[in-house]
Design a protein around this motif. Sequence first.
Motif, short mmCIF file in Angstrom:
data_model
loop_
_atom_site.label_atom_id
_atom_site.label_comp_id
_atom_site.label_asym_id
_atom_site.label_seq_id
_atom_site.Cartn_x
_atom_site.Cartn_y
_atom_site.Cartn_z
N ARG A 69 0.83 -1.21 0.00
CA ARG A 69 0.00 0.00 0.00
C ARG A 69 0.86 1.26 0.00
O ARG A 69 0.61 2.21 -0.74
CB ARG A 69 -0.92 -0.02 1.23
N GLY A 70 1.90 1.26 0.80
CA GLY A 70 2.82 2.39 0.86
C GLY A 70 3.54 2.60 -0.46
O GLY A 70 3.73 3.74 -0.89
N TRP A 71 3.94 1.52 -1.11
CA TRP A 71 4.60 1.61 -2.41
C TRP A 71 3.67 2.25 -3.44
O TRP A 71 4.07 3.13 -4.19
CB TRP A 71 5.06 0.22 -2.85
N LEU A 72 2.41 1.82 -3.44
CA LEU A 72 1.43 2.39 -4.37
C LEU A 72 1.17 3.86 -4.08
O LEU A 72 1.07 4.67 -4.99
CB LEU A 72 0.11 1.61 -4.29
N LEU A 73 1.05 4.21 -2.81
CA LEU A 73 0.82 5.61 -2.45
C LEU A 73 2.03 6.47 -2.81
O LEU A 73 1.86 7.62 -3.22
CB LEU A 73 0.48 5.73 -0.97
N MET A 150 -1.42 6.62 8.88
CA MET A 150 -0.05 6.12 8.85
C MET A 150 0.78 6.80 9.93
O MET A 150 0.51 7.93 10.30
CB MET A 150 0.58 6.40 7.48
N GLN A 151 1.78 6.10 10.39
CA GLN A 151 2.73 6.63 11.34
C GLN A 151 3.74 7.50 10.59
O GLN A 151 3.94 7.34 9.39
CB GLN A 151 3.45 5.50 12.07
N ALA A 156 7.47 8.93 6.12
CA ALA A 156 8.84 9.26 5.73
C ALA A 156 9.33 8.32 4.63
O ALA A 156 9.98 8.76 3.68
CB ALA A 156 9.75 9.20 6.95
N ALA A 157 9.01 7.04 4.76
CA ALA A 157 9.42 6.07 3.75
C ALA A 157 8.74 6.36 2.41
O ALA A 157 9.37 6.30 1.36
CB ALA A 157 9.11 4.65 4.22
N ILE A 158 7.46 6.68 2.46
CA ILE A 158 6.72 6.95 1.23
C ILE A 158 7.22 8.21 0.54
O ILE A 158 7.42 8.24 -0.67
CB ILE A 158 5.21 7.06 1.53
N THR A 165 11.76 15.43 9.25
CA THR A 165 11.17 16.34 8.26
C THR A 165 9.66 16.15 8.21
O THR A 165 8.91 17.12 8.16
CB THR A 165 11.80 16.10 6.87
N VAL A 166 9.23 14.91 8.24
CA VAL A 166 7.79 14.62 8.21
C VAL A 166 7.12 15.18 9.46
O VAL A 166 6.05 15.79 9.36
CB VAL A 166 7.54 13.09 8.08
#
Length: 194
Positions: A69-73, A150-151, A156-158, A165-166
């Motif tokens: 899901r994170g990869w798609l976002l 999301m945390q 940050a990863a996405i 920064t996030v």
Amino acid sequence: MEEERQRIEQLKRGEEAALAWLMERYGSDVLRTAALLLKDRYLAEDVSQETFLTAFRKADQYRGDGALRGWLLRIAINLCRSRMRRASWQRLFFRERMDLDQEADGWSGWPGSAEPGTTDWMNRMSLREEIGKLPLLYREVIVLYYFHEMQTAEIAAILQESEGTVKSKLHRARKKLKQQLEEGGWEYESSWGG
């Protein structure tokens, strides 16, 4: 989780059934994200389709070290950023405003159903408008944090940024959103955490 791994392998082999599964499972998340970031329903639909086509073509680039899901976002956000860079602001201002409450596939319930004309409904409409007024870098973190729950580490990863920064963007976004809402006379929420 096992089904997701199997679907990813099917996707990497180019099986269209896996693409259909991906769209069914994550389509509303991707579309909602694009619509909130772009503030244009038609562009959001285009970006949503492009997200899934990109994921299908580049499935072999998914390493599996994060959530699918994170990869798609991340793909959707990068496509939104690209659209925002290419589009002239003038063209965006003259487009029809999207009407999220009339969408039949999941939009009418955000963040819960409310009778049109009620105070609750008016507050939600005002909040959507104010989120739409935020700069894109703040809309991104607000959408991922509050709408996708999301945390900050996941965000940050996405966004491929540091967690600090996030957190900073989220703090500034909350502060700016609170200020906008207060200037508009909206006093629905008293604890913004910013």
